[in-house]
Write a protein that holds these residues in place. Structure first.
Motif, PDB file in Angstrom:
ATOM      1  N   ALA A   1       0.824  -1.214   0.000  1.00  0.00           N
ATOM      2  CA  ALA A   1       0.000   0.000   0.000  1.00  0.00           C
ATOM      3  C   ALA A   1       0.855   1.260   0.000  1.00  0.00           C
ATOM      4  O   ALA A   1       0.441   2.310  -0.515  1.00  0.00           O
ATOM      5  N   ASP A   2       2.062   1.169   0.564  1.00  0.00           N
ATOM      6  CA  ASP A   2       2.926   2.344   0.655  1.00  0.00           C
ATOM      7  C   ASP A   2       3.612   2.687  -0.658  1.00  0.00           C
ATOM      8  O   ASP A   2       4.321   3.701  -0.743  1.00  0.00           O
ATOM      9  N   LEU A   3       3.410   1.864  -1.680  1.00  0.00           N
ATOM     10  CA  LEU A   3       3.976   2.200  -2.985  1.00  0.00           C
ATOM     11  C   LEU A   3       3.273   3.398  -3.614  1.00  0.00           C
ATOM     12  O   LEU A   3       3.861   4.090  -4.454  1.00  0.00           O
ATOM     13  N   ALA A   4       2.030   3.673  -3.210  1.00  0.00           N
ATOM     14  CA  ALA A   4       1.313   4.833  -3.766  1.00  0.00           C
ATOM     15  C   ALA A   4       1.954   6.149  -3.344  1.00  0.00           C
ATOM     16  O   ALA A   4       2.247   6.994  -4.204  1.00  0.00           O
ATOM     17  N   PRO A   5       2.187   6.397  -2.045  1.00  0.00           N
ATOM     18  CA  PRO A   5       2.875   7.641  -1.695  1.00  0.00           C
ATOM     19  C   PRO A   5       4.295   7.705  -2.226  1.00  0.00           C
ATOM     20  O   PRO A   5       4.789   8.785  -2.562  1.00  0.00           O
ATOM     21  N   LEU A   6       4.967   6.556  -2.347  1.00  0.00           N
ATOM     22  CA  LEU A   6       6.300   6.562  -2.953  1.00  0.00           C
ATOM     23  C   LEU A   6       6.208   7.023  -4.409  1.00  0.00           C
ATOM     24  O   LEU A   6       7.009   7.847  -4.861  1.00  0.00           O
ATOM     25  N   ALA A   7       5.213   6.511  -5.134  1.00  0.00           N
ATOM     26  CA  ALA A   7       5.039   6.911  -6.533  1.00  0.00           C
ATOM     27  C   ALA A   7       4.721   8.397  -6.650  1.00  0.00           C
ATOM     28  O   ALA A   7       5.231   9.089  -7.539  1.00  0.00           O
ATOM     29  N   ALA A   8       3.886   8.898  -5.733  1.00  0.00           N
ATOM     30  CA  ALA A   8       3.525  10.317  -5.774  1.00  0.00           C
ATOM     31  C   ALA A   8       4.756  11.191  -5.545  1.00  0.00           C
ATOM     32  O   ALA A   8       4.950  12.211  -6.232  1.00  0.00           O
ATOM     33  N   MET A   9       5.617  10.784  -4.611  1.00  0.00           N
ATOM     34  CA  MET A   9       6.817  11.568  -4.343  1.00  0.00           C
ATOM     35  C   MET A   9       7.798  11.469  -5.512  1.00  0.00           C
ATOM     36  O   MET A   9       8.463  12.454  -5.869  1.00  0.00           O
ATOM     37  N   LEU A  10       7.859  10.304  -6.135  1.00  0.00           N
ATOM     38  CA  LEU A  10       8.747  10.151  -7.283  1.00  0.00           C
ATOM     39  C   LEU A  10       8.266  11.031  -8.442  1.00  0.00           C
ATOM     40  O   LEU A  10       9.081  11.655  -9.131  1.00  0.00           O
ATOM     41  N   ARG A  11       6.960  11.105  -8.641  1.00  0.00           N
ATOM     42  CA  ARG A  11       6.420  11.968  -9.700  1.00  0.00           C
ATOM     43  C   ARG A  11       6.725  13.442  -9.417  1.00  0.00           C
ATOM     44  O   ARG A  11       7.004  14.215 -10.345  1.00  0.00           O
ATOM     45  N   ALA A  12       6.684  13.820  -8.152  1.00  0.00           N
ATOM     46  CA  ALA A  12       6.976  15.215  -7.807  1.00  0.00           C
ATOM     47  C   ALA A  12       8.448  15.550  -8.045  1.00  0.00           C
ATOM     48  O   ALA A  12       8.774  16.662  -8.487  1.00  0.00           O
ATOM     49  N   ARG A  13       9.329  14.602  -7.785  1.00  0.00           N
ATOM     50  CA  ARG A  13      10.761  14.863  -7.917  1.00  0.00           C
ATOM     51  C   ARG A  13      11.274  14.646  -9.339  1.00  0.00           C
ATOM     52  O   ARG A  13      12.273  15.244  -9.737  1.00  0.00           O
ATOM     53  N   HIS A  14      10.620  13.747 -10.085  1.00  0.00           N
ATOM     54  CA  HIS A  14      11.104  13.393 -11.423  1.00  0.00           C
ATOM     55  C   HIS A  14       9.942  13.466 -12.414  1.00  0.00           C
ATOM     56  O   HIS A  14       9.576  12.447 -13.020  1.00  0.00           O
ATOM     57  N   PRO A  15       9.346  14.636 -12.589  1.00  0.00           N
ATOM     58  CA  PRO A  15       8.146  14.722 -13.446  1.00  0.00           C
ATOM     59  C   PRO A  15       8.385  14.269 -14.882  1.00  0.00           C
ATOM     60  O   PRO A  15       7.483  13.728 -15.520  1.00  0.00           O
TER      61      PRO A  15
END
Length: 378
Positions: A340-354
């Motif tokens: 379940a914690d892969l969702a916030p990880l993905a969101a943070m990755l999108r913010a840092r590496h758009p």
């Protein structure tokens, strides 16, 4: 998101192969003089490696994968007590019966996935159907060449059977030498030097006749060879056997910033990139932090700082996520306790590496997966 290495089938093993039962079963080994040290080591591993707490729960399930935004789960088939065969000494050759046990788990996984309304991928059409309908696409993968058979003939036949069942990749090496391919140390509580002392592999061939048969059969059938867990001499021997068009990957690893030989050096990375392969980042503190930081990450932001280093070193066109959740990787990276914690990880990755996020989270992995099933159709 695509998770290139997630141990969904582990919770289907039941009773005897649940992590909490490994310690009890290992007591059988401690009754023999031979292997007492190894038994004690594995006893510790069983108690500490997976659940957050002794009475915890599995980190991977359909609801947790859905919460994590995982659309493609590379579902890893692994029978712990085939690798850690309690009736055999260290380094014993594989037994034919291990393959039947693997198929038993594969069949159980398919029944479970279908009963839950999701898709087992055996063809390119299955993958596209899952994505079109919003279902999770479960792609079979195998960890440990010891599962494949006791003779080169068995290995060759079984690899082709597994290709027909939709297996994406096979990780030939794993935690211990079982006379297939030499492995790099990967146990979180053992430094490389101590592991090599307790579990020696000196003077053994990097690929035995079983390993050679497996690599050749993967090449012929289209199954991707996963270089994760391989020692460098086994990696060299593998590339020497593969045809020019064969795919390779490292489903759960990282860049070698430190001294751990589990992580990939520049030479191996260059050969993966030359074949347009991919490296899934393992979400284990032991491997991912090595050479980057001295203490474990506590927060997701700290974890992302580490992931950023690996993305920069590997390159955004060849990196993905290969969490290894439920693969006995405790402690996991800070902020990642379950799928379940892969969702916030993905969101943070999108913010840092758009610009690169779509490739890292999905595109790079799908490139390899689609090529595998395109070759099967051809």
């Amino acid at each position: 998101m695509v998770d290139l290495h997630v141990h969904y089938p582990m919770h289907l093993l039941g009773g005897v192969e649940a992590p909490r039962d490994v310690a009890r079963k290992m007591l059988r080994v401690t009754e023999r003089d031979e292997g007492k040290i190894r038994a004690a080591v594995l006893n510790i591993a069983a108690r500490l490696f997976n659940f957050r707490h002794w009475d915890g729960t599995w980190r991977v399930s359909v609801p947790l994968l859905q919460q994590g935004g995982v659309t493609v789960a590379c579902s890893v088939l692994y029978r712990p007590f085939s690798e850690m065969d309690l009736d055999e000494p260290y380094g014993a050759p594989p037994e034919s019966a291990y393959y039947d046990r693997l198929i038993e788990l594969l069949d159980a996984t398919e029944r479970d996935v279908i009963a839950r309304g999701h898709v087992v991928v055996k063809t390119a059409d299955d993958l596209e159907r899952a994505q079109r309908t919003g279902k999770i696409a479960f792609v079979h993968c195998i960890e440990g060449g010891f599962h494949l058979g006791a003779t080169p003939e068995e290995v060759t036949r079984h690899v082709h059977e597994l290709a027909a069942r939709g297996v994406l990749y096979i990780t030939l090496a794993h935690l211990f030498w079982r006379r297939v391919a030499t492995n790099a140390p990967a146990l979180p509580f053992l430094p490389d030097a101590l592991y090599n002392l307790l579990f020696p592999q000196s003077g053994v061939p990097p690929l035995t006749d079983l390993g050679v048969a497996a690599v050749k059969a993967c090449d012929a059938s289209g199954i991707v060879v996963d270089l994760s867990h391989m020692r460098e001499d086994a990696i060299d021997a593998t590339f020497a056997l593969l045809g020019d068009g064969a795919q390779v990957m490292a489903s759960h690893a990282g860049y070698r910033f430190g001294s751990q030989h589990y992580n990939l050096d520049e030479s191996t990375l260059a050969r993966i990139k030359a074949r347009d392969g991919v490296v899934g980042l393992i979400l284990a503190q032991h491997q991912l932090n090595d050479g980057v930081r001295r203490t474990n990450t506590k927060r997701l932001t700290d974890t992302m700082d580490v992931i950023d280093r690996h993305i920069a070193a590997i390159g955004p066109d060849h990196v993905a996520i290969g969490s290894d959740l439920d693969g006995f990787i405790k402690p996991t990276m800070g902020g990642v306790e379950s799928a379940a914690d892969l969702a916030p990880l993905a969101a943070m990755l999108r913010a840092r590496h758009p610009e690169a996020a779509d490739r890292i989270l999905e595109g790079n992995a799908l490139r390899v997966i689609r090529r595998r099933f395109a070759s099967a159709a051809g």
